[in-house]
Design a protein around this motif. Structure first.
Motif, PDB file in Angstrom:
ATOM      1  N   LEU A   1       0.829  -1.211   0.000  1.00  0.00           N
ATOM      2  CA  LEU A   1       0.000   0.000   0.000  1.00  0.00           C
ATOM      3  C   LEU A   1       0.863   1.261   0.000  1.00  0.00           C
TER       4      LEU A   1
ATOM      5  N   ASP B   1       2.262   1.412  -3.623  1.00  0.00           N
ATOM      6  CA  ASP B   1       1.360   1.492  -4.770  1.00  0.00           C
ATOM      7  C   ASP B   1       0.230   2.502  -4.642  1.00  0.00           C
ATOM      8  N   THR B   2       0.070   3.136  -3.483  1.00  0.00           N
ATOM      9  CA  THR B   2      -1.021   4.093  -3.305  1.00  0.00           C
ATOM     10  C   THR B   2      -0.500   5.387  -2.694  1.00  0.00           C
TER      11      THR B   2
END
Length: 172
Positions: free
Chosen positions: A82, A85-86
């Motif tokens: 997370l 990728d975010t």
């Protein structure tokens, strides 16, 4: 019980009853599917339909790590993904991956990975373009934390190292 060299978390060791392994895998799969939930040994033992003591002992024997450490590995692995990728806030990532406090998440994350969530995010985002050519399964395996010792043991060893006490070498 035969010890399998190089056993990675998630790969069962040979020599256990196949029915027991199926039951242990059922609990492991539940942890994988909902690693953000609380998974005390009592709950995992119920999923596996064995006693708590038998579950804890058998899980460690089958997968090489105690259930709590396996769950911690999955939570850290998910948090790293997370962060990488975010653009979710770190607090949101902590809550989504099963921690109730940002402080506990940050301290545990640093103990396991060696860097804070913010440091990891900055480093990963800087290197993102280099990993675009690598298959995702390889990237995930490379980012899996290696918890061969308990976090509390790691803290004791690090505290001892700062006090000048000799450390026992880690046995792989």
């Amino acid at each position: 019980m035969e010890i399998v060299p190089g056993n990675r978390q998630g790969h069962a060791r040979a020599g256990q009853d196949p029915e027991l392994l199926r039951r242990l895998l059922r609990a492991k799969d539940r942890m994988d599917a909902a690693s953000h939930e609380a998974w005390p040994v009592r709950r995992l033992a119920r999923v596996s339909n064995v006693s708590e003591a038998h579950f804890a002992r058998s899980f460690k024997q089958a997968f090489g790590v105690p259930p709590h450490r396996y769950l911690l590995t999955r939570r850290i692995e998910r948090a790293k993904a997370l962060l990488r990728d975010t653009d979710l806030p770190i607090l949101e990532i902590a809550l989504q991956t099963g921690w109730n406090s940002l402080g506990t998440f940050g301290r545990t994350f640093r103990d396991v990975t060696g860097e804070s969530p913010g440091e990891l995010r900055a480093r990963e985002q800087a290197a993102r373009h280099e990993l675009e050519q690598v298959p995702h399964c390889y990237v995930s395996a490379a980012h899996r934390p290696g918890l061969t010792i308990a976090v509390s043991e790691k803290r004791r060893r690090e505290a001892g190292a700062t006090k000048g006490t000799p450390q026992k070498p880690e046995v792989p």
